[in-house]
Design a protein around this motif. Structure first.
Motif, PDB file in Angstrom:
ATOM      1  N   PHE A  49       0.837  -1.213   0.000  1.00  0.00           N
ATOM      2  CA  PHE A  49       0.000   0.000   0.000  1.00  0.00           C
ATOM      3  C   PHE A  49       0.867   1.256   0.000  1.00  0.00           C
ATOM      4  O   PHE A  49       0.645   2.185  -0.783  1.00  0.00           O
ATOM      5  CB  PHE A  49      -0.909  -0.017   1.233  1.00  0.00           C
ATOM      6  N   ILE A  50       1.872   1.281   0.841  1.00  0.00           N
ATOM      7  CA  ILE A  50       2.741   2.450   0.962  1.00  0.00           C
ATOM      8  C   ILE A  50       3.456   2.740  -0.351  1.00  0.00           C
ATOM      9  O   ILE A  50       3.623   3.901  -0.749  1.00  0.00           O
ATOM     10  CB  ILE A  50       3.770   2.231   2.098  1.00  0.00           C
ATOM     11  N   ALA A  51       3.845   1.676  -1.060  1.00  0.00           N
ATOM     12  CA  ALA A  51       4.682   1.824  -2.256  1.00  0.00           C
ATOM     13  C   ALA A  51       4.043   2.692  -3.330  1.00  0.00           C
ATOM     14  O   ALA A  51       4.733   3.396  -4.066  1.00  0.00           O
ATOM     15  CB  ALA A  51       5.016   0.445  -2.822  1.00  0.00           C
ATOM     16  N   ASN A  57       9.566  -7.858  -0.011  1.00  0.00           N
ATOM     17  CA  ASN A  57       8.193  -7.776  -0.483  1.00  0.00           C
ATOM     18  C   ASN A  57       8.149  -7.479  -1.978  1.00  0.00           C
ATOM     19  O   ASN A  57       8.254  -6.331  -2.403  1.00  0.00           O
ATOM     20  CB  ASN A  57       7.450  -6.691   0.312  1.00  0.00           C
ATOM     21  N   SER A  58       7.977  -8.504  -2.775  1.00  0.00           N
ATOM     22  CA  SER A  58       8.019  -8.353  -4.240  1.00  0.00           C
ATOM     23  C   SER A  58       6.864  -7.501  -4.764  1.00  0.00           C
ATOM     24  O   SER A  58       7.019  -6.740  -5.721  1.00  0.00           O
ATOM     25  CB  SER A  58       7.996  -9.729  -4.913  1.00  0.00           C
ATOM     26  N   LYS A  59       5.673  -7.627  -4.129  1.00  0.00           N
ATOM     27  CA  LYS A  59       4.535  -6.820  -4.574  1.00  0.00           C
ATOM     28  C   LYS A  59       4.789  -5.335  -4.333  1.00  0.00           C
ATOM     29  O   LYS A  59       4.457  -4.493  -5.172  1.00  0.00           O
ATOM     30  CB  LYS A  59       3.265  -7.263  -3.844  1.00  0.00           C
ATOM     31  N   ALA A  60       5.389  -5.024  -3.186  1.00  0.00           N
ATOM     32  CA  ALA A  60       5.693  -3.623  -2.889  1.00  0.00           C
ATOM     33  C   ALA A  60       6.723  -3.084  -3.870  1.00  0.00           C
ATOM     34  O   ALA A  60       6.602  -1.962  -4.362  1.00  0.00           O
ATOM     35  CB  ALA A  60       6.200  -3.495  -1.456  1.00  0.00           C
ATOM     36  N   PRO A  88      15.500 -13.778   0.634  1.00  0.00           N
ATOM     37  CA  PRO A  88      15.108 -14.955  -0.170  1.00  0.00           C
ATOM     38  C   PRO A  88      14.649 -14.628  -1.586  1.00  0.00           C
ATOM     39  O   PRO A  88      14.897 -15.378  -2.516  1.00  0.00           O
ATOM     40  CB  PRO A  88      13.972 -15.575   0.657  1.00  0.00           C
ATOM     41  N   ASN A  89      13.926 -13.504  -1.756  1.00  0.00           N
ATOM     42  CA  ASN A  89      13.386 -13.147  -3.080  1.00  0.00           C
ATOM     43  C   ASN A  89      14.324 -12.245  -3.878  1.00  0.00           C
ATOM     44  O   ASN A  89      13.883 -11.564  -4.808  1.00  0.00           O
ATOM     45  CB  ASN A  89      12.040 -12.453  -2.925  1.00  0.00           C
ATOM     46  N   GLU A  90      15.581 -12.224  -3.520  1.00  0.00           N
ATOM     47  CA  GLU A  90      16.518 -11.272  -4.124  1.00  0.00           C
ATOM     48  C   GLU A  90      16.498 -11.314  -5.649  1.00  0.00           C
ATOM     49  O   GLU A  90      16.350 -10.288  -6.313  1.00  0.00           O
ATOM     50  CB  GLU A  90      17.934 -11.551  -3.610  1.00  0.00           C
ATOM     51  N   GLN A  91      16.638 -12.498  -6.237  1.00  0.00           N
ATOM     52  CA  GLN A  91      16.713 -12.600  -7.698  1.00  0.00           C
ATOM     53  C   GLN A  91      15.390 -12.201  -8.361  1.00  0.00           C
ATOM     54  O   GLN A  91      15.379 -11.528  -9.393  1.00  0.00           O
ATOM     55  CB  GLN A  91      17.108 -14.026  -8.104  1.00  0.00           C
ATOM     56  N   LYS A  92      14.280 -12.598  -7.749  1.00  0.00           N
ATOM     57  CA  LYS A  92      12.969 -12.231  -8.284  1.00  0.00           C
ATOM     58  C   LYS A  92      12.791 -10.710  -8.244  1.00  0.00           C
ATOM     59  O   LYS A  92      12.333 -10.097  -9.216  1.00  0.00           O
ATOM     60  CB  LYS A  92      11.872 -12.907  -7.469  1.00  0.00           C
TER      61      LYS A  92
END
Length: 816
Positions: free
Chosen positions: A721-723, A754-757, A798-802
């Motif tokens: 939301f903030i993003a 947070n990939s979505k953010a 963990p989601n670094e590459q994504k």
């Protein structure tokens, strides 16, 4: 056109490198070889390819000299066929100019109608936008494939300055006037809007409908408009003239609250100009992703989506109201009489700017109008504008004319002119200018001649210094008192290079009375001597606030306290309040003077006092705190209530908790937002819980206070939301604390898992980077995302590459 000048000011701090007038090329009125007479268009759209299939019938006559070649502006089009009387014509086309060879030499007043079959390709347009109008491709497809489920599919056009020629061939210059008719074919589910009357609608067998819009009066090509989308049409009227509002279904219940003053505006402007609204309808439409604030297309005004507001916002303030007035007044100044060249743009925009003052003065009173004028003048002064002429024949690009000089300074100059000649002469002069030039064009000299004819005064001195010169007076003021003679001499020294002459109001306050002296200043150094009965308590220079100037004088705290209590003009009260606020922590008289402003009849002064009052040593200031509590509960202005709650929140007093809880039930979003933050610093758990109960619509409006809470709570789930608000908060806010807050949010999201953010953030960077490319903000966005990549690499999440892939994909989109 109404522009958002704060964008210019904010970006200028890190993008603009200044403006130079040392340019050799003269920018005058474009030569008239042919005159447009009538334009007929038939169009339909390829949503997949974002192109428009067009047929144009252009009727024109030679202006004076005979000619065997018709030159039209036509940008980035595919030209399929050109004929005259069914015979093919030869032509040359370079992607910008279409030069058509005629079968003979046509003479003055001899009409010809050429037919052109073409395809408009707006995505291939090369020309750039400006500070005010962020794109210039003329025709805009919004979500054309329906891929964004949160955005409707729309089409709209934007012609100013010379972008109408991106969607139909024309002579794209403001000194041309043409009548028009347009046949627009769209899928049946869409509504259309264009200039003039909707004469008929024809259902087609292929699931489309053709709407025929006819505009019999003449106006400039840049004022042509088409709008297409799934709109609700809210019907209103002024006398027997349709006044309609095209809005998305969600906002249909609020359309009248947003636009409902329009008929009253048309009545008011008709009265003061002495010319009844001169067109056959007045429609307003809201376009998604619009490239400026709003645009005065004749009878078909478009507004950006900031116009959309809900009751929780409208109860505070209709932020679009002055824009609505601005575009309405353009239908006299800009549409009925149009600037002959972009050099004279101010004869369009200064009047539309000043109409904001006129409307506010009429509808809400002089304080509201003066506060608005003050803010406009600050907008002019805060930019790199001092060395720019109001009428500019030398500029790098026509888009440079859309600035705080043509608008803000121009409006302030009209206010000075009105004050100098008087209201009756001012409005009679406007009437003469409009009547003499209606359905034609105008320039500053014609405006001067109209005023001189009406008033009998020579006004060359005024126009030479304010319209054809630069800058404004910068005044050093000193006083000499003669106690024996009981006189005071006011010494005025102009410190700027160029010498101005001007009327000046000087108020002399003695005991309980004030006397105004109006003098006329000539020369670099001027002195005026005035008698007094008792030693003056205060001498106020530019007492009516009319003169556009800077004043430097030596005043002490007691002067400012007296000024705060006794002057009437908004800007002088504001100046005194801010000066007194600097001493309130050490001087009880200063604090009491601040507290007195809490009772001021003008709400903006109450807000300013609440924002600046010092409640340190709160236990000795209980009486004032009680007053602020009453304001928080009962002030007639919700914006004042919200500020009072914010001020009380700084005390972090548990006993104030019931006030904040009650405020959470307010219909005002600003009150709710400030109450949440204030409650948070007393009862974090309760405030956090209440924040989660808010509807999505409310959350969007009060995103900044919610961001403050969620960051302090370290709520990772709210980063998405903030993003969506980070870039606006970091770069488009004028508030330092808001910038700091969203900078912190940017850093947190950048480091997060947070990939979505991250997706939301980079999507917004791409949108803003493209929208504000002319500011160089695309380069800012590129740098932001490159920093995000490096931060993700070092975060070891963990989601670094994504996440890196998401950022790089967005970076590729921005680099295109």
């Amino acid at each position: 056109m109404r522009n958002i000048f704060w964008v210019l000011v904010v970006f200028s701090s890190f993008i603009f490198q200044g403006f130079s007038q040392t340019l050799s090329e003269y920018r005058g009125e474009r030569d008239k070889v042919f005159n447009l007479e009538h334009t007929k268009l038939k169009v339909d759209f390829n949503f997949e390819k974002q192109t428009m299939n067009g047929e144009a019938w252009i009727t024109a006559t030679p202006h004076f000299y005979s000619s065997n070649e018709l030159e039209l502006d036509a940008k980035a089009m595919l030209i399929h066929k050109i004929t005259l009387n069914n015979a093919d014509l030869k032509y040359k086309y370079d992607g910008f100019k279409l030069k058509i060879s005629l079968p003979k030499s046509y003479v003055r007043d001899e009409k010809l109608t050429v037919y052109i079959k073409y395809t408009a390709q707006p995505e291939r347009v090369k020309q750039k936008g400006s500070k005010a109008i962020t794109s210039a491709k003329g025709l805009y497809f919004i979500n054309p494939k329906g891929e964004d489920e949160d955005k409707p599919t729309q089409i709209w056009t934007q012609g100013e300055t010379e972008a109408s020629s991106c969607w139909f061939p024309t002579i794209d210059t403001p000194n041309q006037k043409t009548s028009q008719e347009i046949y627009i074919t769209v899928p049946k589910k869409y509504k259309t809007l264009s200039n003039g009357k909707l004469e008929n609608q024809t259902e087609n067998s292929n699931g489309t409908r053709t709407d025929y819009w006819n505009f019999t009066q003449k106006h400039a090509p840049y004022l042509f408009f088409m709008g297409v989308g799934e709109y609700e049409v809210i019907e209103d009227s002024y006398k027997n003239i349709p006044v309609n509002y095209y809005v998305e279904k969600e906002y249909a219940p609020y359309a009248e609250k947003i636009f409902g003053h329009t008929p009253e505006m048309l009545a008011f402007f008709s009265k003061i100009t002495g010319i009844e609204y001169p067109w056959d309808k007045y429609s307003q439409i809201v376009g998604r992703d619009y490239v400026s604030g709003a645009m005065e297309n004749t009878t078909a005004v478009i507004h950006g989506e900031q116009a959309y507001q809900t009751p929780g916002q409208l109860i505070d303030q209709n932020v679009q109201e002055i824009t609505i007035a601005h575009e309405a007044f353009h239908h006299w100044f800009g549409d009925l009489v149009t600037t002959e060249s972009w050099s004279n743009l101010t004869v369009n925009e200064s009047f539309a700017n000043y109409s904001e003052y006129l409307w506010l003065e009429y509808k809400y009173g002089k304080d509201e109008a003066e506060a608005h004028l003050f803010e406009d003048i600050q907008g002019y002064k805060s930019g790199d504008n001092f060395d720019k002429h109001l009428v500019r024949f030398y500029y790098e690009d026509k888009e440079d004319m859309f600035d705080a000089v043509s608008y803000n300074k121009g409006g302030a100059i009209l206010h000075m002119l009105r004050n100098y000649v008087g209201d009756k002469a001012f409005f009679e002069s406007l009437n003469k200018y409009l009547v003499d030039n209606k359905y034609g064009t105008g320039e500053a000299h014609q405006l001067r001649l109209a005023f001189e004819t009406v008033t009998g005064k020579d006004l060359n001195w005024f126009f030479n210094q304010w319209y054809f010169g630069e800058g404004h007076p910068k005044l050093d003021i000193s006083y000499d008192y003669n106690d024996l003679r009981k006189t005071v001499t006011v010494n005025i020294y102009q410190t700027q290079d160029k010498e101005f002459q001007f009327p000046l109001a000087i108020d002399i306050f003695e005991k309980n009375k004030v006397k105004r002296h109006t003098v006329f200043v000539k020369g670099k150094e001027t002195s005026f001597t005035f008698p007094y009965a008792s030693q003056p308590k205060l001498i106020q220079i530019n007492a009516d606030g009319v003169l556009l100037c800077d004043v430097n004088e030596n005043k002490i705290l007691s002067d400012f306290i007296y000024q705060l209590k006794n002057v009437k003009n908004y800007r002088h009260k504001r100046e005194a309040l801010l000066e007194v606020a600097k001493s309130q922590h050490v001087d009880n008289k200063a604090f009491n003077a601040m507290a007195d402003v809490l009772n001021d009849p003008f709400y903006k002064l109450r807000i300013l006092a609440l924002q600046n009052i010092n409640l340190i040593n709160k236990y000795s200031k209980r009486k004032v705190i009680e007053k602020i509590k009453q304001i928080a509960a009962n002030d007639p202005k919700t914006l004042v209530q919200a500020t009072a709650i914010e001020t009380l929140g700084k005390l972090t007093e548990p006993e104030l908790k019931p006030i904040f809880e009650k405020a959470l039930k307010s219909p005002s979003y600003s009150v709710v937002g400030n109450a949440l933050v204030s409650l948070y610093y007393i009862d974090k758990k309760l405030a956090y819980t209440k924040s989660k109960e808010l509807s999505e619509g409310v959350r969007k409006v009060i995103a900044t206070p919610l961001t403050r809470i969620y960051l302090e709570e370290n709520d990772e789930s709210e980063l998405t939301f903030i993003a969506g608000n980070v870039i606006t908060g970091m770069f488009l806010s004028q508030d330092k604390s808001t910038k700091k807050l969203y900078t912190k949010a940017y850093e947190k999201i950048t480091k997060s898992n947070n990939s979505k953010a991250i997706q939301n953030l980079v999507n917004d960077i791409v949108v803003k980077g493209k929208k504000f490319e002319q500011y160089g903000f695309n380069n800012v966005g590129i740098e932001l995302m490159r920093n995000m990549v490096q931060t993700q690499k070092s975060a070891n999440k963990p989601n670094e590459q994504k996440n890196i892939a998401i950022i790089k994909e967005a970076l590729t989109r921005l680099l295109k």
